[in-house]
Design a protein around this motif. Structure first.
Motif, PDB file in Angstrom:
ATOM      1  N   ASP A 150       0.523  -1.009   0.066  1.00 52.95           N
ATOM      2  CA  ASP A 150      -0.019  -0.189  -0.078  1.00 52.95           C
ATOM      3  C   ASP A 150       1.065   1.201   0.047  1.00 52.95           C
ATOM      4  N   GLY A 151       2.226   1.243  -0.320  1.00 55.38           N
ATOM      5  CA  GLY A 151       2.881   2.068  -0.357  1.00 55.38           C
ATOM      6  C   GLY A 151       3.656   2.520   0.953  1.00 55.38           C
ATOM      7  N   GLY A 152       3.215   1.691   2.142  1.00 56.47           N
ATOM      8  CA  GLY A 152       3.668   1.921   3.613  1.00 56.47           C
ATOM      9  C   GLY A 152       4.803   1.076   3.728  1.00 56.47           C
ATOM     10  N   ALA A 153       5.422   1.272   5.116  1.00 55.57           N
ATOM     11  CA  ALA A 153       6.559   0.742   5.393  1.00 55.57           C
ATOM     12  C   ALA A 153       6.373  -0.880   5.773  1.00 55.57           C
ATOM     13  N   ARG A 154       5.212  -0.709   6.614  1.00 59.53           N
ATOM     14  CA  ARG A 154       4.900  -2.137   7.243  1.00 59.53           C
ATOM     15  C   ARG A 154       4.955  -3.226   6.003  1.00 59.53           C
ATOM     16  N   SER A 155       4.040  -3.090   5.053  1.00 57.35           N
ATOM     17  CA  SER A 155       3.687  -4.026   3.834  1.00 57.35           C
ATOM     18  C   SER A 155       5.191  -4.340   3.311  1.00 57.35           C
ATOM     19  N   ARG A 156       5.693  -3.408   2.987  1.00 60.51           N
ATOM     20  CA  ARG A 156       7.031  -3.627   2.121  1.00 60.51           C
ATOM     21  C   ARG A 156       8.145  -4.082   3.114  1.00 60.51           C
ATOM     22  N   GLU A 157       8.052  -3.889   4.142  1.00 62.68           N
ATOM     23  CA  GLU A 157       9.442  -4.513   4.948  1.00 62.68           C
ATOM     24  C   GLU A 157       8.993  -5.944   5.179  1.00 62.68           C
ATOM     25  N   ARG A 158       7.604  -6.506   5.340  1.00 62.18           N
ATOM     26  CA  ARG A 158       7.255  -7.840   5.651  1.00 62.18           C
ATOM     27  C   ARG A 158       7.458  -8.684   4.369  1.00 62.18           C
ATOM     28  N   VAL A 159       7.398  -8.222   3.339  1.00 57.37           N
ATOM     29  CA  VAL A 159       7.802  -8.681   1.941  1.00 57.37           C
ATOM     30  C   VAL A 159       9.115  -8.780   1.785  1.00 57.37           C
ATOM     31  N   GLU A 160       9.822  -7.505   2.154  1.00 57.97           N
ATOM     32  CA  GLU A 160      11.212  -7.823   2.093  1.00 57.97           C
ATOM     33  C   GLU A 160      11.969  -8.858   2.734  1.00 57.97           C
ATOM     34  N   GLN A 161      11.370  -9.296   4.018  1.00 61.68           N
ATOM     35  CA  GLN A 161      11.729 -10.125   4.975  1.00 61.68           C
ATOM     36  C   GLN A 161      11.594 -11.718   4.377  1.00 61.68           C
ATOM     37  N   VAL A 162      10.493 -11.619   3.699  1.00 64.07           N
ATOM     38  CA  VAL A 162      10.140 -12.989   2.946  1.00 64.07           C
ATOM     39  C   VAL A 162      11.157 -13.311   1.796  1.00 64.07           C
ATOM     40  N   MET A 163      11.145 -12.070   0.879  1.00 64.80           N
ATOM     41  CA  MET A 163      12.162 -12.395  -0.293  1.00 64.80           C
ATOM     42  C   MET A 163      13.471 -12.516   0.037  1.00 64.80           C
ATOM     43  N   ALA A 164      13.845 -11.756   1.284  1.00 74.35           N
ATOM     44  CA  ALA A 164      15.495 -12.215   1.304  1.00 74.35           C
ATOM     45  C   ALA A 164      15.632 -13.769   1.712  1.00 74.35           C
ATOM     46  N   TYR A 165      14.468 -14.242   2.531  1.00 70.40           N
ATOM     47  CA  TYR A 165      14.601 -15.664   2.927  1.00 70.40           C
ATOM     48  C   TYR A 165      14.601 -16.777   1.549  1.00 70.40           C
ATOM     49  N   LEU A 166      13.532 -16.266   0.697  1.00 72.40           N
ATOM     50  CA  LEU A 166      13.443 -17.005  -0.429  1.00 72.40           C
ATOM     51  C   LEU A 166      14.564 -16.808  -1.485  1.00 72.40           C
ATOM     52  N   ASN A 167      14.927 -15.599  -1.693  1.00 72.47           N
ATOM     53  CA  ASN A 167      16.209 -15.371  -2.493  1.00 72.47           C
ATOM     54  C   ASN A 167      17.437 -16.097  -2.296  1.00 72.47           C
ATOM     55  N   GLY A 168      17.641 -16.374  -0.994  1.00 67.94           N
ATOM     56  CA  GLY A 168      18.855 -16.781  -0.352  1.00 67.94           C
ATOM     57  C   GLY A 168      18.461 -18.402  -0.752  1.00 67.94           C
ATOM     58  N   ILE A 169      17.590 -19.008  -0.965  1.00 70.73           N
ATOM     59  CA  ILE A 169      17.368 -20.525  -1.070  1.00 70.73           C
ATOM     60  C   ILE A 169      16.651 -20.994  -2.528  1.00 70.73           C
ATOM     61  N   ALA A 170      16.714 -19.859  -3.534  1.00 69.11           N
ATOM     62  CA  ALA A 170      16.162 -19.825  -4.897  1.00 69.11           C
ATOM     63  C   ALA A 170      16.627 -21.051  -5.882  1.00 69.11           C
ATOM     64  N   GLY A 171      17.843 -21.593  -5.585  1.00 68.78           N
ATOM     65  CA  GLY A 171      18.318 -22.588  -6.169  1.00 68.78           C
ATOM     66  C   GLY A 171      17.574 -23.978  -5.844  1.00 68.78           C
ATOM     67  N   SER A 172      17.106 -24.005  -4.762  1.00 64.03           N
ATOM     68  CA  SER A 172      16.054 -25.214  -4.199  1.00 64.03           C
ATOM     69  C   SER A 172      14.794 -25.175  -4.776  1.00 64.03           C
ATOM     70  N   LEU A 173      14.394 -24.102  -5.381  1.00 64.61           N
ATOM     71  CA  LEU A 173      12.770 -24.023  -5.692  1.00 64.61           C
ATOM     72  C   LEU A 173      12.597 -23.949  -6.929  1.00 64.61           C
ATOM     73  N   ASP A 174      11.443 -24.440  -7.423  1.00 63.39           N
ATOM     74  CA  ASP A 174      11.074 -24.308  -8.784  1.00 63.39           C
ATOM     75  C   ASP A 174      10.459 -23.176  -9.118  1.00 63.39           C
ATOM     76  N   ALA A 175       9.562 -22.532  -8.289  1.00 63.60           N
ATOM     77  CA  ALA A 175       9.040 -21.254  -8.602  1.00 63.60           C
ATOM     78  C   ALA A 175       8.247 -20.850  -7.392  1.00 63.60           C
ATOM     79  N   LEU A 176       8.057 -19.424  -7.150  1.00 65.02           N
ATOM     80  CA  LEU A 176       7.203 -18.964  -6.184  1.00 65.02           C
ATOM     81  C   LEU A 176       5.992 -18.492  -6.700  1.00 65.02           C
TER      82      LEU A 176
END
Ligand SMILES: [Fe+2]
Ligand SMILES: [Fe+2]
Length: 253
Positions: free
Chosen positions: A13-39
């Motif tokens: 929504d343009g705010g910090a809360r929604s952005r930071e929570r997605v950043e937290q999730v994506m930092a985790y998933l991008n770190g293990i991307a080689g083991s995943l077929d898709a998001l």
């Protein structure tokens, strides 16, 4: 074997809360991307479907993963064209339901559009059901994971149950003709939940933006205290789907 990460309900929504929570999730998933077929992202990428929100969501999700997504009710308040153009990169973006097949890891992820623009509740339209029948017929013998935004069964979360998918019986009948569909994924409910529909597992992604309170939880603390989480679905060579839910580790600052 197919290994999928699954998130939903980012509500950017343009705010910090929604952005930071997605950043937290994506930092985790991008770190293990080689083991995943898709998001897989099952809708409500944004709060209002505004172009700026959709652009932010697309930027946050882009990284090392192959991302496949369908819209949620919050993404299409003004129609589907902006979602098609910004998130899917379509040049001639129209208002038809956003239905797509994504081949991956020897199987397929099929995503259907359960939104009714302007409404909170959902429905698989005639057009979508016809497309799904044709698509699954073409995928006979191929393991399929099917996703959409609105849960087709009550989840015992009263607010969500009032805006679920209407008329799910037609989907159940359709699925009875397509045993290669190993599991069903959805979002909208903002709670990691596991149930069943049409004799298949139905797995609900946690809401990245926050959790819906369960009837026996304190409403405020449920939203405030639960960290963002993801689902991992493993579809093995025996055709069995196994799901693991994980909270995303907090990022080092
Ligand atoms: Fe949502
Ligand atoms: Fe939703």
């Amino acid at each position: 074997m197919i290994t999928l990460a699954h998130i939903s309900d980012l509500h950017i929504d343009g705010g910090a809360r929604s952005r930071e929570r997605v950043e937290q999730v994506m930092a985790y998933l991008n770190g293990i991307a080689g083991s995943l077929d898709a998001l897989v992202v099952t809708g409500d990428l944004t709060e209002h479907g505004a172009v700026g929100e959709l652009e932010e969501a697309r930027a946050l999700l882009s990284g090392r993963l192959s991302v496949v997504s369908c819209p949620g009710n919050h993404d299409v308040g003004e129609g589907r064209a902006a979602f098609r153009r910004v998130v899917l990169g379509e040049k001639a973006a129209g208002e038809a339901p956003v239905n797509a097949v994504h081949r991956t890891g020897g199987g397929a992820v099929v995503l259907c559009d359960s939104t009714v623009p302007g409404e909170a509740g959902g429905l698989l339209s005639e057009e979508t059901l016809e497309w799904l029948e044709e698509t699954l017929t073409g995928l006979r013998g191929t393991p399929v994971v099917l996703g959409f935004h609105h849960p087709p069964v009550p989840l015992h979360v009263p607010y969500v149950d009032g805006i679920a998918m209407q008329g799910p019986d037609r989907l159940a009948v359709l699925l009875s003709r397509h045993p290669q569909v190993a599991g069903l994924l959805c979002g909208h409910a903002h709670t990691p939940a596991a149930t069943a529909f049409a004799q298949r597992p139905l797995l609900v992604a946690p809401g990245t933006v926050g959790m819906s309170p369960l009837p026996w939880e304190d409403a405020r603390s449920a939203y405030e205290t639960h960290p963002p989480a993801v689902a991992f679905h493993v579809l093995d060579d025996a055709g069995r789907m196994t799901t693991h839910y994980r909270t995303a580790p907090r990022q080092a600052r």
